[in-house]
Scaffold this active site. Structure first.
Site, PDB file in Angstrom:
ATOM      1  N   ASN A   1     -22.111 -19.567  49.271  1.00  0.00           N
ATOM      2  CA  ASN A   1     -22.088 -19.970  48.253  1.00  0.00           C
ATOM      3  C   ASN A   1     -22.815 -19.486  46.483  1.00  0.00           C
ATOM      4  O   ASN A   1     -22.039 -19.917  45.681  1.00  0.00           O
ATOM      5  CB  ASN A   1     -22.601 -21.076  48.680  1.00  0.00           C
ATOM      6  CG  ASN A   1     -22.746 -21.972  46.997  1.00  0.00           C
ATOM      7  OD1 ASN A   1     -21.543 -22.629  46.957  1.00  0.00           O
ATOM      8  ND2 ASN A   1     -24.167 -22.069  46.798  1.00  0.00           N
TER       9      ASN A   1
ATOM     10  N   GLY B   1     -23.463 -17.508  43.299  1.00  0.00           N
ATOM     11  CA  GLY B   1     -22.536 -16.870  42.694  1.00  0.00           C
ATOM     12  C   GLY B   1     -23.429 -17.569  41.783  1.00  0.00           C
ATOM     13  O   GLY B   1     -23.846 -18.906  41.254  1.00  0.00           O
TER      14      GLY B   1
ATOM     15  N   TYR C   1     -16.188 -12.732  36.700  1.00  0.00           N
ATOM     16  CA  TYR C   1     -15.911 -13.866  37.683  1.00  0.00           C
ATOM     17  C   TYR C   1     -14.307 -13.673  38.707  1.00  0.00           C
ATOM     18  O   TYR C   1     -14.695 -14.216  39.563  1.00  0.00           O
ATOM     19  CB  TYR C   1     -16.138 -14.957  37.057  1.00  0.00           C
ATOM     20  CG  TYR C   1     -16.847 -15.804  38.022  1.00  0.00           C
ATOM     21  CD1 TYR C   1     -17.894 -16.083  38.510  1.00  0.00           C
ATOM     22  CD2 TYR C   1     -15.684 -16.854  38.062  1.00  0.00           C
ATOM     23  CE1 TYR C   1     -17.821 -17.340  39.214  1.00  0.00           C
ATOM     24  CE2 TYR C   1     -15.545 -17.609  39.045  1.00  0.00           C
ATOM     25  CZ  TYR C   1     -17.094 -17.999  39.501  1.00  0.00           C
ATOM     26  OH  TYR C   1     -16.888 -19.531  40.122  1.00  0.00           O
TER      27      TYR C   1
ATOM     28  N   LYS D   1     -13.594 -13.532  42.312  1.00  0.00           N
ATOM     29  CA  LYS D   1     -13.478 -14.522  43.013  1.00  0.00           C
ATOM     30  C   LYS D   1     -12.249 -13.516  43.759  1.00  0.00           C
ATOM     31  O   LYS D   1     -12.249 -14.337  45.309  1.00  0.00           O
ATOM     32  CB  LYS D   1     -13.813 -15.068  42.493  1.00  0.00           C
ATOM     33  CG  LYS D   1     -15.060 -15.707  42.365  1.00  0.00           C
ATOM     34  CD  LYS D   1     -15.970 -15.654  43.201  1.00  0.00           C
ATOM     35  CE  LYS D   1     -16.830 -17.208  42.676  1.00  0.00           C
ATOM     36  NZ  LYS D   1     -18.070 -17.322  44.014  1.00  0.00           N
TER      37      LYS D   1
ATOM     38  N   GLY E   1     -12.439 -25.895  42.346  1.00  0.00           N
ATOM     39  CA  GLY E   1     -11.669 -26.352  41.078  1.00  0.00           C
ATOM     40  C   GLY E   1     -13.075 -26.323  40.062  1.00  0.00           C
ATOM     41  O   GLY E   1     -14.001 -25.847  40.740  1.00  0.00           O
TER      42      GLY E   1
HETATM   43  N1  CAA Z   1      -9.698 -22.972  28.901  1.00  0.00           N
HETATM   44  C1  CAA Z   1      -9.103 -22.763  27.897  1.00  0.00           C
HETATM   45  N2  CAA Z   1      -9.394 -22.100  26.356  1.00  0.00           N
HETATM   46  C2  CAA Z   1     -10.508 -22.004  26.797  1.00  0.00           C
HETATM   47  C3  CAA Z   1     -11.406 -21.655  27.594  1.00  0.00           C
HETATM   48  C4  CAA Z   1     -11.458 -22.077  29.408  1.00  0.00           C
HETATM   49  N3  CAA Z   1     -11.359 -21.987  30.299  1.00  0.00           N
HETATM   50  N4  CAA Z   1     -12.445 -21.243  27.361  1.00  0.00           N
HETATM   51  C5  CAA Z   1     -12.639 -20.356  26.006  1.00  0.00           C
HETATM   52  N5  CAA Z   1     -11.405 -21.075  25.979  1.00  0.00           N
HETATM   53  C6  CAA Z   1     -10.718 -21.007  24.020  1.00  0.00           C
HETATM   54  C7  CAA Z   1     -12.176 -21.764  23.236  1.00  0.00           C
HETATM   55  O1  CAA Z   1     -11.431 -23.400  23.229  1.00  0.00           O
HETATM   56  C8  CAA Z   1     -11.145 -21.272  21.820  1.00  0.00           C
HETATM   57  O2  CAA Z   1     -10.403 -22.174  21.464  1.00  0.00           O
HETATM   58  P1  CAA Z   1      -9.219 -22.135  19.583  1.00  0.00           P
HETATM   59  O3  CAA Z   1     -10.546 -20.626  19.610  1.00  0.00           O
HETATM   60  O4  CAA Z   1      -8.497 -22.301  19.970  1.00  0.00           O
HETATM   61  O5  CAA Z   1     -10.605 -23.194  19.547  1.00  0.00           O
HETATM   62  C9  CAA Z   1     -11.386 -19.691  22.188  1.00  0.00           C
HETATM   63  O6  CAA Z   1     -10.317 -19.536  24.027  1.00  0.00           O
HETATM   64  C10 CAA Z   1     -12.433 -18.929  22.325  1.00  0.00           C
HETATM   65  O7  CAA Z   1     -13.261 -19.340  22.303  1.00  0.00           O
HETATM   66  P2  CAA Z   1     -15.101 -19.275  22.314  1.00  0.00           P
HETATM   67  O8  CAA Z   1     -14.935 -19.529  20.599  1.00  0.00           O
HETATM   68  O9  CAA Z   1     -15.639 -20.381  22.808  1.00  0.00           O
HETATM   69  O10 CAA Z   1     -15.308 -17.992  22.373  1.00  0.00           O
HETATM   70  P3  CAA Z   1     -17.142 -17.230  22.308  1.00  0.00           P
HETATM   71  O11 CAA Z   1     -16.325 -15.780  22.201  1.00  0.00           O
HETATM   72  O12 CAA Z   1     -17.852 -18.223  21.631  1.00  0.00           O
HETATM   73  O13 CAA Z   1     -17.261 -17.270  23.972  1.00  0.00           O
HETATM   74  C11 CAA Z   1     -16.527 -17.636  25.705  1.00  0.00           C
HETATM   75  C12 CAA Z   1     -16.069 -16.731  25.225  1.00  0.00           C
HETATM   76  C13 CAA Z   1     -17.999 -17.102  26.730  1.00  0.00           C
HETATM   77  C14 CAA Z   1     -16.126 -17.592  27.437  1.00  0.00           C
HETATM   78  C15 CAA Z   1     -16.524 -19.509  26.026  1.00  0.00           C
HETATM   79  O14 CAA Z   1     -15.659 -20.005  25.161  1.00  0.00           O
HETATM   80  C16 CAA Z   1     -16.698 -19.958  27.261  1.00  0.00           C
HETATM   81  O15 CAA Z   1     -17.746 -19.938  28.018  1.00  0.00           O
HETATM   82  N6  CAA Z   1     -15.968 -19.680  28.114  1.00  0.00           N
HETATM   83  C17 CAA Z   1     -15.590 -20.322  29.392  1.00  0.00           C
HETATM   84  C18 CAA Z   1     -15.208 -19.876  30.375  1.00  0.00           C
HETATM   85  C19 CAA Z   1     -14.502 -20.603  31.421  1.00  0.00           C
HETATM   86  O16 CAA Z   1     -14.072 -21.351  32.076  1.00  0.00           O
HETATM   87  N7  CAA Z   1     -15.794 -20.533  32.418  1.00  0.00           N
HETATM   88  C20 CAA Z   1     -15.830 -20.807  33.547  1.00  0.00           C
HETATM   89  C21 CAA Z   1     -17.058 -21.460  33.940  1.00  0.00           C
HETATM   90  S1  CAA Z   1     -17.185 -22.919  35.301  1.00  0.00           S
HETATM   91  C22 CAA Z   1     -17.040 -21.248  36.718  1.00  0.00           C
HETATM   92  O17 CAA Z   1     -16.730 -20.446  36.475  1.00  0.00           O
HETATM   93  C23 CAA Z   1     -17.333 -22.152  37.879  1.00  0.00           C
HETATM   94  C24 CAA Z   1     -15.625 -22.620  38.483  1.00  0.00           C
HETATM   95  O18 CAA Z   1     -15.532 -21.446  40.075  1.00  0.00           O
HETATM   96  C25 CAA Z   1     -14.263 -22.761  38.296  1.00  0.00           C
END
Ligand code: CAA
Length: 240
Positions: free
Chosen positions: A82, A84, A147, A151, A178
């Site tokens: 698990n 990660g 990631y 995965k 999810g």
């Molecule tokens: N879904 C939809 N839109 C997303 C997204 C997501 N998961 N991740 C980023 N975006 C979009 C942002 O909303 C933004 O859109 P706008 O330009 O329209 O505002 C665009 O992509 C660029 O994002 P940022 O402005 O945030 O860019 P940044 O360089 O500052 O940061 C990032 C980039 C670090 C990837 C940040 O966006 C982030 O943390 N995103 C989440 C990514 C994600 O989904 N991670 C999952 C974590 S949980 C996990 O991993 C567990 C699992 O198994 C499900």
């Protein structure tokens, strides 16, 4: 006699729910953790489940940690991979270190934990290897090239090893959660998180206990015909 289960990253988040779920189902459970000593101590106080510290990214540490767990609890019958981490960044900003850390923990960690246990499971003609992959290993996710690659690799590992384990009574399966309400998901910027929840047909984040129930099912003797499978639990966000 009750079976022994080892859960990596088993003191927090989804892993903690899995450890507790397996304990409630009658297993002797050991929880591994890498860094957060305070959370591990609290977890053990609250649940009575012993916690063992090592990094799954380090093969030698895994072999030594497993030896310690087996000396204290007996042979491990059920391994739950698990542990990660995330190091999210858009690819043009991703550093080699962010790539390596995630691959070392989320993909090589699965090898490092399963390999030292494999011979014993083969000898005893019983084993359960359950790896927590992710929706993002199935569909890919912007900001997570590292990631998603790790995965997806976990799914390939599961499918290959299932074929090797089948005749030795070992099943090898993966679960793809999810977005679950854990610290990892809560660390995603709120505006992004709102966008994500809007993509989930069930209309909410998942609960860690919902993943734990999947693990308890796959670990059971009754699930012996299920191997090489991917159990998806994502609220309908992605239908593989
Ligand atoms: N879904 C939809 N839109 C997303 C997204 C997501 N998961 N991740 C980023 N975006 C979009 C942002 O909303 C933004 O859109 P706008 O330009 O329209 O505002 C665009 O992509 C660029 O994002 P940022 O402005 O945030 O860019 P940044 O360089 O500052 O940061 C990032 C980039 C670090 C990837 C940040 O966006 C982030 O943390 N995103 C989440 C990514 C994600 O989904 N991670 C999952 C974590 S949980 C996990 O991993 C567990 C699992 O198994 C499900």
């Amino acid at each position: 006699m009750s079976r022994t289960a080892l859960v990596t990253g088993g003191t927090r988040g989804i892993g903690a729910a899995i450890s507790v779920g397996l304990k409630e189902a009658g297993y002797n459970v050991a929880a591994n953790y890498a860094g957060n000593e305070e959370a591990a101590k609290r977890f053990t106080e609250e649940t009575g489940i012993p916690a063992f510290r090592w990094s799954v990214a380090d093969y030698g540490a895994c072999a030594a940690g497993i030896a310690q767990v087996e000396a204290e609890l007996g042979p491990v019958d059920v391994l739950v991979n698990n542990a990660g981490i995330t190091r999210d960044a858009m690819f043009h900003k991703m550093t080699p270190e962010q790539w390596r850390e995630v691959i070392d923990t989320n993909l090589s960690g699965v090898f490092n934990m399963t390999h030292p246990l494999w011979s014993g499971m083969r000898e005893r003609q019983f084993g359960r290897v359950i790896t927590i992959s992710s929706i993002n290993g199935q569909k890919g996710q912007m900001g997570q090239a590292n990631y998603s690659a790790a995965k997806a690799g976990d799914l390939g590992f599961t499918k290959a090893l299932a074929q090797e384990g089948a005749r030795a009574g070992i099943t090898v399966n993966a679960i793809c959660p999810g977005y679950i309400a854990t610290d990892m998901v809560m660390a995603v910027p709120e505006a992004v998180r709102e966008k994500i929840v809007a993509q989930i047909p069930v209309g909410r984040l998942g609960e860690a206990a919902e993943i734990a129930r999947c693990v308890v099912f796959l670990a059971s003797d009754e699930a012996g015909f299920i191997t090489g499978s991917t159990l998806t639990a994502n609220g309908g966000q992605y239908i593989a």
